[in-house]
Design an enzyme around this catalytic site. Structure first.
Site, PDB file in Angstrom:
ATOM      1  N   CYS B  10      77.527  30.271  24.169  1.00 11.26           N
ATOM      2  CA  CYS B  10      78.524  31.598  23.337  1.00 11.26           C
ATOM      3  C   CYS B  10      76.488  32.147  22.679  1.00 11.26           C
ATOM      4  O   CYS B  10      75.684  31.573  22.853  1.00 11.26           O
ATOM      5  CB  CYS B  10      78.754  31.096  22.108  1.00 11.26           C
ATOM      6  SG  CYS B  10      77.816  30.142  21.758  1.00 11.26           S
ATOM      7  N   CYS B  13      74.688  30.371  20.413  1.00  8.15           N
ATOM      8  CA  CYS B  13      73.801  29.049  21.225  1.00  8.15           C
ATOM      9  C   CYS B  13      72.718  29.148  22.264  1.00  8.15           C
ATOM     10  O   CYS B  13      71.488  28.748  21.389  1.00  8.15           O
ATOM     11  CB  CYS B  13      75.096  28.798  22.057  1.00  8.15           C
ATOM     12  SG  CYS B  13      76.341  28.093  20.997  1.00  8.15           S
TER      13      CYS B  13
END
Lengths: 343, 77
Positions: B10, B13
């Site tokens: 993601c 992240c």
């Protein structure tokens, strides 16, 4: 909290008054710009399209800022860990209701669906209850609420909120009753965490305010473009597409309009920001509320990316049942709204 | 110091990994930064919301990306 509010009373008051004043006089400001500054002819397609756009964009952004900020503060009181603890040992049904409600306020992003699913399973929470959480979390969120309030008003927002909860509770409950644990990927039950429960440090109220502000920046930063495009499309349709354009195809006179809307909606993926302005066009052009909300729920509640993520932890059979059960819940909502509530 | 950034693909992240590496470089810390994407390994840390930051086996941050200043405070604590 009380101390913080006392210390900052004047700041808060000024901001709130400015917000309400702007919100209250938005119609007058818009009319002033359209009629007096640009001197556009009233009633023309282009004029009404522009009026709609100039009015709706700031209105939706005002609502977004206030509500995302408040929800950000509210969310700071919740965490996946606390939610998990609250759901442990709860029976079916009660557990489904709680999981759906908690799903609406626990901080969650669909990219965390897998770790959350595993964390819940590990704590012994039945998958039916876990699913209630996973269905409610993306479907009922602050962005959806803001846009619904902004474009449809309180009544439709409440209907969406409660029918969305119904879908999450019903689907999770049914999955629980069917006892489908065997269709969860085998490795899931073996996954064990070494150090559960890393204690959250205590946070002060001013940190929660900060979290609210961060939330506004993050979410508005991500969705503003969809909202502007969505409202622009809505404004264009508002001025140019004839009324009742869609009513023959999607009105409640056609029983298949609800299932059709859902079948079309599932593969489509959009967040609430992108889809709701489109929904408002659908309703304005003759689609019934039940059909339109069913479409919206299937677009933001069921999505291909999420299904692909879930494939890591669920076997195909369970994914199929999951999609089927949620679709069934949405069909019920669509029919009830079309035939019982708004006959 | 052993730093791990837990998170699948993601966007947040990736940002967390970037901020972590930058902070480590600016502070010129003697540390290794590793990105952990394997979901089973992530689960071992008991994390339910990604991204998360692990320093020497201890989860110090989860579900959010701190600002640079905050990150430096976390790393120097």
């Amino acid at each position: 909290m009380i101390n913080y509010l006392k210390k900052n009373t004047h700041k808060i008051a000024i901001l709130l008054i400015a917000w309400f004043a702007f919100y209250k006089y938005l119609t007058q400001i818009t009319n002033f710009i359209i009629d007096d500054v640009f001197k556009l002819e009233e009633g023309k397609h282009l004029t009404e399209t522009l009026r709609f756009f100039i009015y709706e964009v700031p209105k939706v952004f005002l609502l977004l800022i206030l509500i995302i900020f408040l929800v950000g503060i509210l969310r700071s009181y919740f965490s996946p860990e606390k939610t998990r603890k609250a759901l442990q040992g709860k029976s079916l049904f009660t557990g489904n209701i709680m999981a759906s409600l908690l799903g609406t306020v626990t901080p969650f992003c669909s990219c965390s669906a897998i770790p959350l699913f595993l964390g819940f399973v590990e704590a012994g929470i039945p998958i039916g209850i876990t699913f209630s959480f996973l269905i409610a979390a993306p479907m009922i969120n602050e962005v959806a609420v803001v846009l619904l309030i902004g474009l449809f008003g309180w009544k439709v927002t409440l209907i969406y909120f409660f029918t969305g909860l119904f879908v999450a509770i019903f689907s999770g409950w049914l999955i629980g009753v069917l006892k489908l644990e065997k269709y969860v990927a085998d490795w899931v039950f073996k996954a064990k965490s070494k150090n559960q429960e890393s204690e959250q440090n205590k946070i002060e109220f001013k940190d929660r305010i900060q979290l609210g502000i961060t939330g506004v920046k993050e979410i508005v930063g991500k969705i503003w473009i969809y909202i502007i495009i969505g409202i622009a499309v809505g404004a264009g349709a508002h001025g140019y597409v004839p009324e009742d354009f869609l009513s023959t195809l999607m009105s409640k006179a056609n029983w298949y309009s609800v299932p059709l809307a859902i079948v079309v909606g599932i593969p489509l993926y959009s967040n609430a920001a992108g889809i709701i302005p489109i929904i408002s066009v659908l309703i304005e052009k003759g689609v019934s509320l039940g059909t339109a909300l069913a479409f919206m729920m299937s677009v933001i509640g069921l999505s291909l990316p999420e299904i692909i993520i879930l494939k890591k932890v669920l076997k195909m059979q369970l994914i199929a049942i999951f999609v089927g059960v949620v679709a069934l819940g949405i069909v019920i909502v669509g029919f009830v709204l079309n035939y019982i509530v708004f006959t | 110091m052993e730093i791990k950034v837990l998170g699948s693909g993601c966007a947040k992240c990736k940002t967390l990994e970037k901020v972590t590496r930058e902070a480590v470089a600016e502070l010129s810390l003697d540390a290794t930064v590793e990105k952990v994407e394997d979901i089973q390994k992530i689960i071992e840390y008991g994390v339910m919301i990604t991204p998360a930051l692990v320093i020497d086996g201890q989860v110090v941050l989860k579900g959010k990306v701190p600002k640079m200043k905050e990150m430096k405070e976390i790393l120097t604590k």
